[in-house]
Design an enzyme around this catalytic site. Structure first.
Site, short mmCIF file in Angstrom:
data_model
loop_
_atom_site.label_atom_id
_atom_site.label_comp_id
_atom_site.label_asym_id
_atom_site.label_seq_id
_atom_site.Cartn_x
_atom_site.Cartn_y
_atom_site.Cartn_z
N ARG A 229 0.85 -1.18 0.00
CA ARG A 229 0.00 0.00 0.00
C ARG A 229 0.90 1.24 0.00
O ARG A 229 2.11 1.13 0.12
CB ARG A 229 -1.04 0.01 1.15
CG ARG A 229 -0.63 -0.59 2.44
CD ARG A 229 0.47 0.11 3.16
NE ARG A 229 0.19 1.53 3.31
CZ ARG A 229 1.09 2.46 3.54
NH1 ARG A 229 2.39 2.12 3.64
NH2 ARG A 229 0.78 3.71 3.68
N GLY A 230 0.25 2.41 -0.13
CA GLY A 230 1.04 3.63 -0.30
C GLY A 230 1.14 3.90 -1.78
O GLY A 230 1.46 2.99 -2.56
N ALA A 231 0.87 5.16 -2.18
CA ALA A 231 0.72 5.47 -3.61
C ALA A 231 1.92 5.05 -4.47
O ALA A 231 1.75 4.32 -5.46
CB ALA A 231 0.41 6.96 -3.76
N ARG B 80 -7.57 -0.35 -6.68
CA ARG B 80 -7.71 0.78 -5.76
C ARG B 80 -7.86 2.06 -6.61
O ARG B 80 -7.00 2.34 -7.43
CB ARG B 80 -6.51 0.88 -4.79
CG ARG B 80 -6.39 -0.36 -3.90
CD ARG B 80 -5.54 -0.10 -2.68
NE ARG B 80 -6.19 0.78 -1.72
CZ ARG B 80 -5.57 1.36 -0.70
NH1 ARG B 80 -4.29 1.17 -0.52
NH2 ARG B 80 -6.23 2.14 0.14
N GLN C 9 -1.98 2.56 9.85
CA GLN C 9 -0.68 2.67 9.16
C GLN C 9 0.31 3.46 10.02
O GLN C 9 1.52 3.26 9.92
CB GLN C 9 -0.84 3.37 7.80
CG GLN C 9 -1.57 2.56 6.74
CD GLN C 9 -3.05 2.84 6.73
OE1 GLN C 9 -3.64 3.21 7.75
NE2 GLN C 9 -3.68 2.66 5.60
N ASP D 110 -1.86 10.83 -2.20
CA ASP D 110 -2.27 9.80 -3.15
C ASP D 110 -2.61 10.40 -4.51
O ASP D 110 -2.55 9.73 -5.53
CB ASP D 110 -3.46 9.02 -2.62
CG ASP D 110 -3.00 8.15 -1.48
OD1 ASP D 110 -2.93 8.66 -0.34
OD2 ASP D 110 -2.65 6.99 -1.73
N ASN E 197 -5.40 12.42 0.33
CA ASN E 197 -4.49 11.58 1.12
C ASN E 197 -5.33 10.80 2.13
O ASN E 197 -6.56 10.94 2.22
CB ASN E 197 -3.42 12.44 1.79
CG ASN E 197 -2.30 11.60 2.38
OD1 ASN E 197 -1.77 10.71 1.72
ND2 ASN E 197 -1.94 11.84 3.63
N LYS E 198 -4.67 10.00 2.93
CA LYS E 198 -5.32 9.12 3.90
C LYS E 198 -6.39 9.85 4.71
O LYS E 198 -6.19 10.99 5.12
CB LYS E 198 -4.24 8.54 4.82
CG LYS E 198 -4.71 7.61 5.91
CD LYS E 198 -5.61 6.49 5.45
CE LYS E 198 -5.07 5.67 4.31
NZ LYS E 198 -6.11 4.83 3.66
O1 MRU Z 1 -4.54 3.25 2.04
P1 MRU Z 1 -3.05 3.43 1.95
O2 MRU Z 1 -2.31 2.89 3.12
O3 MRU Z 1 -2.50 2.95 0.62
O4 MRU Z 1 -2.89 5.00 1.97
C1 MRU Z 1 -1.61 5.54 1.91
C2 MRU Z 1 -1.60 7.00 2.09
O5 MRU Z 1 -2.61 7.66 2.17
C3 MRU Z 1 -0.24 7.65 2.07
O6 MRU Z 1 -0.23 8.74 2.91
C4 MRU Z 1 0.03 8.10 0.63
O7 MRU Z 1 -0.10 7.03 -0.25
C5 MRU Z 1 1.36 8.69 0.50
S1 MRU Z 1 2.57 7.43 0.53
C6 MRU Z 1 4.05 7.93 0.10
#
Ligand code: MRU
Length: 348
Positions: free
Chosen positions: A49-51, A92, A197, A238, A248-249
């Site tokens: 996970r994470g963009a 996603r 996270q 994201d 973002n999250k």
């Molecule tokens: O749902 P996730 O864990 O994939 O969400 C991740 C985030 O929102 C991060 O803050 C974002 O991807 C930046 S990661 C470098």
């Protein structure tokens, strides 16, 4: 001891190897995939996970699809890749890096003349994207480090670290680069319910790497800011629109609003691959996840059966709450429509 120099996602012996992030911080487990459908499942279930990490995983997924394909001609190969691309893309919807990674590989595929050449080209391109991700994060770190001072206490939300990228991290990359330049910084990590996270990944990653990190429940953001326990905030993203709207999250918008109220600078760190220069705020799909993520923690139920749940995975922070956006190509400041355009024009 967990060695985070190891990559979050990697191509090894024609397989995709990744850390299973659902098992952290209790277990460091590497999983190995030779089928792109497994990579799609891993993205959907947040094994990765994470963009930026899902962008590179999508690219590796297509490389696997090329190896799995029995195509003998270019047209057959492109058609097989398109099918795989749809499956990977649908996993996603919010992080734009996934679409970016898939598109980049499809473009590379199109430049090949035969099925075999396409296989070779896209494996190499996906590997290059993974290597470049780390270089990009280091450049972003360098650009962002000038905005942070000795003895800053920096709040971050979710995980935008090595685990959200191939390595080093975006927001945490800036914090790492600040420390590497001899500045002494402390970090406050929000827990980031419901998937946690912040506590499972950020607190773990920073503690492992020797940072002074304190964990807070999401509900203590206002308290820590009002009591001057934090003086800067940095998060990842994201998707960033050309207007400077940041997706973002979930919870980022609350943190940014609270930062504004307490006159605390709020920074966003993201590579250019996270920018979506075409969409308007209302076009962006916010992923809604399963209610069970909210009605329990791990295996433990914490809510009554049958309760309605609203579980958006992301929110949008408007540009007026953002002090600056740090990228590998420079720092954009308000008005964002102008500064973001300039960043892209300078890097054509
Ligand atoms: O749902 P996730 O864990 O994939 O969400 C991740 C985030 O929102 C991060 O803050 C974002 O991807 C930046 S990661 C470098």
């Amino acid at each position: 001891m967990i060695n985070l120099i190891l990559k979050t996602v990697e191509w090894k012996d024609n397989k995709v190897v990744m850390i299973d992030q659902t098992k952290l911080p209790n277990q460091l487990l590497y999983v190995e995939f030779s089928d792109y459908n497994q990579v799609a499942d891993a993205i959907r279930n947040m094994v990765v996970r994470g963009a930026p990490a899902i962008g590179v995983s999508g690219a590796f997924g297509l490389a696997l699809a090329a190896l799995q394909s029995s195509a003998e001609t270019k047209d057959e190969m492109i058609s097989d890749l398109q099918k795989a691309k749809k499956i990977l893309f649908d996993t996603r919807p919010t992080a734009v890096n996934l679409a970016w990674g898939l598109e980049k590989i499809m473009k590379t595929a199109d430049s090949g003349n035969s099925a075999d050449q396409i296989r070779e080209l896209i494996i190499n391109e996906a590997k290059k994207m993974a290597d470049q991700d780390i270089e990009i994060n280091k450049a972003m770190g360098k650009n962002g480090s000038v905005l942070f001072d000795n003895n800053d206490t920096i709040m971050t939300h979710c995980n935008a670290g090595a685990l959200a990228t191939v390595g080093y991290g975006t927001a945490l990359g800036v914090i790492r680069a600040t420390k590497e330049r001899g500045k002494n910084v402390k970090v406050i990590a929000t827990e980031t319910r419901p998937i946690q996270q912040g506590s499972r990944l950020t607190a773990f990653e920073l503690k492992h790497d020797g940072f002074d990190v304190s964990l807070i429940p999401d509900t203590a953001v206002g308290y820590t800011m009002a009591n001057k326990l934090v003086n800067k905030v940095i998060v990842g993203a994201d998707r960033i629109l050309r207007t400077g709207h940041v997706f973002n999250k979930i919870g980022t918008y609350q943190v940014a609003t609270m930062a504004k109220q307490n006159k605390i600078p709020f920074y966003v760190a993201a590579p250019l691959s996270t920018f979506d220069m075409k969409s308007h705020p209302e076009d962006v799909i916010i992923e809604m996840r399963n209610g069970t993520e909210v009605t329990g923690i791990g295996d433990k139920k914490t809510a009554p059966d049958g309760i309605n749940v609203i579980n958006p995975a992301f929110d949008m922070t408007p540009p007026e709450l953002i002090t600056a956006i740090i990228t590998e190509k420079g720092v954009a400041k308000p008005p964002y429509e102008e500064s973001i355009k300039k960043l892209f024009e300078a890097n054509k």
